[in-house]
Every structure is written in C-alpha cells, then in structure tokens.
Design a protein around this motif. Structure first.
Motif, short mmCIF file in Angstrom:
data_model
loop_
_atom_site.label_atom_id
_atom_site.label_comp_id
_atom_site.label_asym_id
_atom_site.label_seq_id
_atom_site.Cartn_x
_atom_site.Cartn_y
_atom_site.Cartn_z
N ALA A 1 -10.65 8.58 -14.12
CA ALA A 1 -10.12 9.92 -13.89
C ALA A 1 -8.65 10.03 -14.26
CB ALA A 1 -10.33 10.32 -12.44
N GLY A 2 -8.04 8.91 -14.69
CA GLY A 2 -6.63 8.93 -15.06
C GLY A 2 -5.69 8.85 -13.89
N HIS A 3 -6.18 8.35 -12.75
CA HIS A 3 -5.35 8.24 -11.56
C HIS A 3 -5.15 6.76 -11.20
CE1 HIS A 3 -5.91 12.50 -11.20
NE2 HIS A 3 -7.21 12.39 -10.93
N THR A 4 -4.38 6.52 -10.16
CA THR A 4 -4.21 5.17 -9.62
C THR A 4 -4.69 5.16 -8.18
OG1 THR A 4 -1.93 5.68 -8.98
CG2 THR A 4 -2.27 4.61 -11.12
N LEU A 5 -5.07 4.00 -7.70
CA LEU A 5 -5.59 3.85 -6.34
C LEU A 5 -4.45 3.99 -5.33
CD1 LEU A 5 -7.82 3.21 -4.36
CD2 LEU A 5 -7.59 0.79 -4.93
N ALA A 6 -4.61 4.92 -4.39
CA ALA A 6 -3.57 5.18 -3.38
C ALA A 6 -3.43 4.00 -2.44
CB ALA A 6 -3.91 6.44 -2.59
N GLU A 7 -2.19 3.68 -2.07
CA GLU A 7 -1.93 2.58 -1.14
C GLU A 7 -2.57 2.82 0.21
OE1 GLU A 7 -0.50 -0.48 -1.21
OE2 GLU A 7 -0.58 -0.21 -3.39
N GLU A 8 -2.75 4.10 0.58
CA GLU A 8 -3.33 4.42 1.88
C GLU A 8 -4.77 3.91 2.01
OE1 GLU A 8 0.11 7.09 1.36
OE2 GLU A 8 -1.52 6.40 0.06
N TRP A 9 -5.43 3.71 0.88
CA TRP A 9 -6.81 3.22 0.95
C TRP A 9 -6.87 1.84 1.61
CZ3 TRP A 9 -9.60 -0.95 -0.97
CH2 TRP A 9 -10.99 -0.84 -0.85
N TYR A 10 -5.84 1.06 1.43
CA TYR A 10 -5.80 -0.28 2.02
C TYR A 10 -5.40 -0.25 3.50
CZ TYR A 10 -6.13 -1.95 -2.78
OH TYR A 10 -6.56 -2.19 -4.06
N GLN A 11 -5.04 0.90 4.01
CA GLN A 11 -4.60 1.01 5.40
C GLN A 11 -5.71 1.44 6.34
OE1 GLN A 11 -1.23 3.68 5.30
NE2 GLN A 11 -0.24 2.52 3.65
N MET A 12 -6.79 2.02 5.81
CA MET A 12 -7.87 2.53 6.67
C MET A 12 -9.10 2.82 5.83
SD MET A 12 -6.19 6.28 7.29
CE MET A 12 -5.31 7.05 5.89
N PRO A 13 -10.29 2.64 6.40
CA PRO A 13 -11.51 3.02 5.68
C PRO A 13 -11.62 4.54 5.61
CG PRO A 13 -12.05 2.20 7.88
CD PRO A 13 -10.58 1.98 7.69
N ILE A 14 -11.75 5.06 4.40
CA ILE A 14 -11.75 6.50 4.17
C ILE A 14 -13.20 6.99 4.03
CG2 ILE A 14 -11.03 8.34 2.59
CD1 ILE A 14 -8.71 7.05 4.02
N PHE A 15 -13.47 8.14 4.67
CA PHE A 15 -14.80 8.73 4.54
C PHE A 15 -14.69 10.24 4.39
CE2 PHE A 15 -14.04 9.05 9.12
CZ PHE A 15 -14.52 10.31 9.43
N TYR A 16 -15.80 10.83 3.97
CA TYR A 16 -15.93 12.29 3.97
C TYR A 16 -17.26 12.62 4.64
CZ TYR A 16 -18.95 11.45 -0.06
OH TYR A 16 -19.93 10.97 -0.88
N PHE A 17 -17.36 13.84 5.16
CA PHE A 17 -18.61 14.30 5.73
C PHE A 17 -19.49 14.87 4.62
CE2 PHE A 17 -15.88 14.45 9.47
CZ PHE A 17 -16.71 13.92 10.45
N SER A 18 -20.74 14.43 4.58
CA SER A 18 -21.68 14.97 3.62
C SER A 18 -22.78 15.72 4.36
CB SER A 18 -22.26 13.85 2.75
OG SER A 18 -22.86 14.38 1.59
#
Length: 303
Positions: free
Chosen positions: A98-115
């Motif tokens: 997608a032309g982006h970089t991985l956010a540092e916040e991803w390493y600080q907490m497991p990220i989820f979304y509601f489906s």
C-alpha cells in the motif's frame, strides 16, 4: 472433540459431535438433555461436557452420515467478532504493497477491529462478491471461540476462557476497504459481507499437543485457489498470542460465550501480499480452500 452445526433432512439446524464415522445429533442422542444449537452448548459447556461424556456420545453410533447433511458454520451466530492483525509478516507485506510503513504502535498492543458477527457462513457455502468490488481477497486465519464470560482477563489466564478453535476466512473487498481507510475509518464495507468459519470447532484439549513452549501452536496453514497452492505458513509465527489478544479485548469490556477472536492473516496468507504477479483477484467461479493442521479444510465458492 470436534463440534459442528448441520442442517438435517428436515432443513433444521442442529448442533453435532463430529466423529470419524459421521455426526451425532447432540439433542437427539441425549434425548433432549443437550441443546439443539451450538451457542447454547458453548455457553453451558461446564454442565454439558460432563453429560456428553456420561452418555458416552464419543463412542455412539452416528445419527447422520456426513453425506446426508449440509454442514453450516459450526457457530453460525457468534455473540461478537473481533479480528486482529497479529502476524508481523502479513502487516509488513500489506503496508509495503500500500506504500506505507508499519506503525510503531503495532508493537505496543494487539490491534483489532470489530467485524460483522451476523454475516458468518460455513463450509461449502457460496460467497457473493460485493457490488462494485473488483479486488476480492481471501485471508487465511485461525479463530478462537470463547466459552465463558471474560472481563479484565490476564493473558496467562486466557486458556480458562477458551472453548476451542476453527479455521477462519476474513474475506476482504480490497478496493472498498482501501477507499474507506483513507479517511482513517473502516474496514467496514470492505469486510462485512461475509466471514467463513469452520469446518468444525476443535476443543482446546485436542489442540494442546500442537502447543509450543511460547504459548503458540505449530500448525501448518495453507490456502489454495482452484487447486493451486498460493499460501503456506505456520501459526507459530504469530507475534501476539490469543492470551494477549483476549487480555486487550476484555480490558474494561465483557465478552460473552460464543465471542470469536480472529488471529489475523498469517504471513503471505492473502492475495494482497502475494501480488498480481502471483495471482489475480478472486472472481465468480473460483474455489478457495483454507486448511489448518488438526482442524480441517474450509472450502467456499465465489459467485
């Protein structure tokens, strides 16, 4: 044990125990002592599992042959569905595409979304490609199903709350998803048309012998499209454990029995990561099969 939900000859949905020889209708075989639906069984499993064993249903003669029934999603009506992005390789691949970089916040907490927990489909079901979608994708994931209410659970205690595991396909309309996420919301309509779950729920005790010493599972995960192997990974490469996922999900919130947690896509487990040089986006007529060691194969056809 392996549990399923199936439709019988009378087109009624029933909870069943999957054996090598066929399916045992839990309600029928117990003469009404066990519930007809899987959600009720999961919610009351502390009472129902000992009864199932006392009735020796694991050794019972199946009430149905597999060929005589239609398998549905083993839990057609989860109480909620949170999907994580717990595999580092997947996120690195996807953000790079997608032309982006991985956010540092991803390493600080497991990220989820509601489906959408009301759009669950099962094995062999047809999946309708959404209107105006030309970039339909599969996502190869492991699902965890909770067996009792969970609130403020610590990661090290999470196993006490887990009922079992299933294969999960988090179908994604990439073009719809990407348009929404440009305004920092979503994925919403990019995800809510269908999620496949199945072919069965395997209880956590049966998965224990796949466990590694770092609270993960040594499970091969594969995906094929029209018989062509495209994705081949292993669950033990996951960055966050289900314990860590549940700890964050249950912080200041109560999850009910039947809640589903998706692991997120294993590295190289979707077409977005593989790129058009490997395979085009999914089209009507394509047959997608996801398989995970110890659980089985989840097959769907795009229409």
């Amino acid at each position: 044990m392996k549990f399923v939900t199936f439709q019988n000859a009378q087109r009624k949905s029933r909870a069943g125990l999957l054996l090598d020889q066929g399916i045992v209708d839990l309600h029928l075989a117990s003469e009404g002592a066990l519930p007809t639906d899987m959600l009720s069984f999961i919610a009351g499993h502390d009472e129902f599992m000992p009864l199932l064993r006392d009735l020796n249903l694991t050794e019972a003669t199946p009430t149905h042959a597999l060929t005589d029934v239609q398998l549905l999603a083993p839990l057609p009506n989860p109480t909620s569905f949170r999907d994580y992005v717990a595999f580092e390789q997947h996120l690195i691949n996807a953000t790079k595409r997608a032309g982006h970089t991985l956010a540092e916040e991803w390493y600080q907490m497991p990220i989820f979304y509601f489906s959408n927990h009301e759009a669950i489909v099962g094995p062999d079901a047809e999946v309708i490609r959404p209107h105006n979608c030309l970039r339909l994708d599969y996502e190869l994931e492991l699902a965890c199903i909770l067996g009792k209410p969970a609130r403020n659970v610590k990661a090290e205690d999470a196993d006490d709350y887990i009922f079992g595991y299933a294969v999960l396909n988090d179908w994604s309309a990439r073009d719809l998803q990407m348009a929404e996420m440009k305004v920092h919301l979503g994925p919403a309509k990019g995800k809510d048309f269908a999620t496949s779950l199945g072919p069965c729920i395997v209880t956590k005790d049966e998965m224990a012998h796949y466990a590694t010493n770092n609270h993960r599972f040594d499970l091969r995960m594969t995906a094929t499209v029209n018989g062509q192997l495209l994705s081949d990974g292993n669950y033990q490469t996951v960055h966050y454990t289900f314990g860590e996922m549940l700890e964050r999900a249950s912080r200041d919130a109560t999850l009910q029995p039947g809640a589903v947690l998706g692991s997120g896509t294993v590295g190289w487990g979707c077409l977005l990561e593989l790129g058009p040089e490997t395979h085009r986006w999914l089209e009507p007529g394509d047959v997608v099969e996801l398989e995970i060691t110890g659980i089985g194969k989840l097959k769907n056809t795009i229409v």
